[in-house]
Scaffold this active site. Structure first.
Site, mmCIF file in Angstrom:
data_model
loop_
_atom_site.group_PDB
_atom_site.id
_atom_site.type_symbol
_atom_site.label_atom_id
_atom_site.label_comp_id
_atom_site.label_asym_id
_atom_site.label_seq_id
_atom_site.Cartn_x
_atom_site.Cartn_y
_atom_site.Cartn_z
ATOM 1 N N GLY A 174 -6.743 6.402 10.059
ATOM 2 C CA GLY A 174 -5.908 5.714 9.081
ATOM 3 C C GLY A 174 -6.521 5.748 7.691
ATOM 4 O O GLY A 174 -7.176 6.719 7.292
ATOM 5 N N SER A 175 -6.361 4.649 6.952
ATOM 6 C CA SER A 175 -6.714 4.637 5.532
ATOM 7 C C SER A 175 -8.208 4.741 5.238
ATOM 8 O O SER A 175 -8.588 4.919 4.086
ATOM 9 C CB SER A 175 -6.145 3.373 4.880
ATOM 10 O OG SER A 175 -4.736 3.390 4.941
ATOM 11 N N THR A 176 -9.063 4.592 6.253
ATOM 12 C CA THR A 176 -10.489 4.784 6.000
ATOM 13 C C THR A 176 -10.786 6.225 5.590
ATOM 14 O O THR A 176 -11.867 6.510 5.076
ATOM 15 C CB THR A 176 -11.332 4.438 7.247
ATOM 16 O OG1 THR A 176 -10.840 5.176 8.371
ATOM 17 C CG2 THR A 176 -11.269 2.950 7.549
ATOM 18 N N ASP A 219 -2.520 -1.487 4.805
ATOM 19 C CA ASP A 219 -1.746 -0.263 4.903
ATOM 20 C C ASP A 219 -1.504 0.096 6.351
ATOM 21 O O ASP A 219 -2.215 -0.304 7.236
ATOM 22 C CB ASP A 219 -2.521 0.884 4.250
ATOM 23 C CG ASP A 219 -3.908 1.015 4.843
ATOM 24 O OD1 ASP A 219 -4.136 2.000 5.548
ATOM 25 O OD2 ASP A 219 -4.750 0.114 4.610
#
Length: 592
Positions: A313-315, A591
């Protein structure tokens, strides 16, 4: 009518006429004479062959019989080597070998013992009478009754004075930290051979070389005398890990609290030393106690940090944005249109979890974790450049640090990327990584652009890094990551009193049977302190179901608690005068 004379009558008639009795037609032998002579000849030849063989074995060549005799009374006893200790970086023992005994028996002799003594034997061996008798019913001349029996129990067994019961010295592995360090240290089997973790990957150096001696034993297995010199065993070498027991305990307890609080299916955490690449802590839940080998099965054995992959994901957004910064396509202040909250690519749409301003700068795209802004940045670049960035930081590559079962993750070849796939990979979906790979990749932001290898063993010489991005790009990214934990960012709960920290949240849908499902993986990967980075902490919770599922609110607090204690344990001086943390009530924006 003429009657036929009886045979007895014929015999008397023949005898009366002077004919020999053997000449009677009834008694006459029909076998040829040469056959009986042949049989007699074969018997004589066999007899002489046996006599010659006996003379050869007993008078001329005696080696064979001596060897066969020795097999029946001479034995080679193995002298087990002590397995090397495993310690943490400060010398605290994480695994050691303690002396125990193997209890074995000569079944025929043991079964002659009184039933009462056999019942006592079964009780001391912690087995039922039926189980003991099943072992003793073996048709073998030797059988192990139980391995790795404690010394006090074997002393009581020998006091029973049961004929045919003997013991043999061996070693049992003991793990003082139990479940806290289980997934790093691993465990051994009953033969003292490493099965997982560092016990497995360092089997050759830890095991040592067993010794031996030749002895004469009687039929009851008792040693009568030594017949050959002793070959001394060589003990295994000790192994110093990079793990810091204090930080390991902190990481384990904080992860356990989070998993229980959010009723998560599982969780993982890893702490890295930015200067050396050493793994200071690694923990997983569920876990297991390596001292109890009766339940070493199932999910509890999985070292999720190393072997399990997931969509980050957003990492992963800092790598897409960082590449665009490094190639000069954007600056932190470059703005992108993110309104009206949806971006259509072909037949698919990308959206943000929360409404933002129509125009967001690159810095704000990281701060607010905008999928639309990241997708637009990703589509500015050739797929090959993004693929090369991912592979340079180790994604999709087999980790090379000697830990068993390390997963490579998946980054598909860039030539097959469609625009929508490139856009979603830009914010961490359609790509899989392990938590260890993610934490390792964040090294480039903490180390001013270079990447060093990881190590589970204590490092004495500082490693040489490989340049991935420029120091300026790394510094700009650290500044943006620090805004993520600000009161208006997506992870204010990741703030650490007295220290400047930064990182990135991630909340990704899980994939089951090739489809996204409404189950989440919440994660946070951060750096501290930002003025002079010392550690990287990455946290992941699988399927949190109570108290939220966003990375900032679920994984962020774990990062904060572990980072605060780890920095103090490492004697890292505070770099911020802010000691009070302000968390807005609505600071749960995240997110997807």
């Amino acid at each position: 009518m003429t009657r036929k004379p009886r045979s007895g009558h014929n015999g008397r008639v023949a005898a009366a006429k002077g004919v020999p009795f053997s000449a009677s037609p009834v008694l006459q032998v029909q076998m040829p004479a040469w056959r009986s002579r042949l049989v007699l000849f074969i018997l004589f030849v066999s007899f002489f062959a046996l006599a010659a063989r006996a003379l050869w074995l007993q008078g001329i060549s005696t080696d064979f019989l001596q060897k066969q005799g020795a097999v029946r009374y001479a034995r080679t006893l193995e002298l087990p080597a002590t397995r090397g200790k495993i310690t943490d970086r400060n010398g605290q023992v994480l695994a050691s070998s303690v002396p125990v005994k193997a209890v074995w028996a000569i079944p025929d002799d043991v079964q002659e013992a009184p039933k009462e003594k056999l019942r006592q034997l079964a009780k001391l061996l912690e087995m039922s009478d039926a189980e003991l008798h099943k072992k003793l019913d073996s048709d073998r001349g030797f059988v192990y009754l139980k391995r790795q029996v404690e010394q006090d129990a074997t002393d009581k067994i020998l006091k029973l004075d049961i004929p045919g019961i003997e013991t043999r010295r061996e070693y049992k592995r003991f793990y003082p930290e139990g479940e806290v360090t289980a997934h790093v240290v691993g465990f051994t089997n009953v033969e003292d051979v490493g099965q997982d973790g560092m016990e497995l990957s360092n089997q050759k150096t830890l095991a040592g070389v067993a010794g031996s001696r030749r002895v004469i034993k009687d039929r009851l297995g008792r040693i009568v005398e030594d017949i050959e010199a002793v070959k001394e065993p060589h003990d295994g070498a000790d192994l110093a890990l990079s793990i810091d027991s204090k930080i390991q305990y902190i990481a384990f307890t904080q992860l356990k609290e989070a998993v229980e609080k959010h009723h998560a299916k599982a969780g993982g955490i890893i702490v890295l030393d930015v200067h050396t690449g050493e793994v200071l802590a690694l923990a997983n839940l569920p876990t297991y106690n390596p001292n109890d080998r009766s339940v070493l099965t199932g999910d509890q054995l999985r070292n999720r940090v190393v072997t399990d992959t997931y969509e980050p994901g957003s990492t992963l957004k800092p790598f897409t944005v960082g590449l665009s910064l490094d190639t000069g396509r954007v600056t932190p202040s470059t703005q992108f249109q993110t309104g009206p909250g949806k971006l259509t690519i072909g037949t698919a749409s990308i959206g943000d979890a929360d409404a933002h301003a129509s125009l967001l700068s690159v810095a704000d795209i990281i701060k607010f974790s905008s999928n639309i802004g990241t997708a637009k940045i990703a589509l500015q670049m050739p797929p090959q450049e993004m693929w090369e960035m991912f592979t340079k930081v180790g994604l999709g590559q087999q980790p090379k640090f000697g830990f068993p079962g390390a997963a490579a993750g998946r980054v598909r070849p860039y030539k097959s990327w469609r625009p929508i796939e490139q856009a979603t990979m830009g914010y961490g979906q359609g790509i899989s990584v392990s938590l260890l790979q993610l934490a390792h990749a964040y090294m480039i932001w903490a180390r001013n652009g270079d990447l060093i290898p990881l190590s589970f063993q204590k490092v004495t010489d500082l490693p040489i890094g490989t340049r991935v991005v420029s120091p300026q790009t790394a510094q700009e990214m650290r500044t943006m990551l620090e805004t993520v934990v600000s009161p208006t960012g997506t992870a204010p709960q990741a703030q650490v009193p007295g220290y400047r920290v930064g990182g990135k949240t991630g909340t990704a849908y899980k994939v089951e049977n090739g489809k996204y499902v409404h189950k989440y993986i919440a994660s946070f990967c951060g750096i501290a302190p930002m003025s002079d980075p010392r550690i990287i902490v990455a946290v992941m919770l699988d399927e949190p179901t109570v108290g939220g599922h966003f990375g900032g609110s679920v994984a962020g607090p774990v990062f904060a608690a572990v980072t605060a204690n780890a920095l103090r344990a490492l004697n890292v001086a505070p770099d911020s005068s802010v000691t009070n943390i302000v968390i807005p009530k609505d600071a749960v924006v995240e997110d997807l």
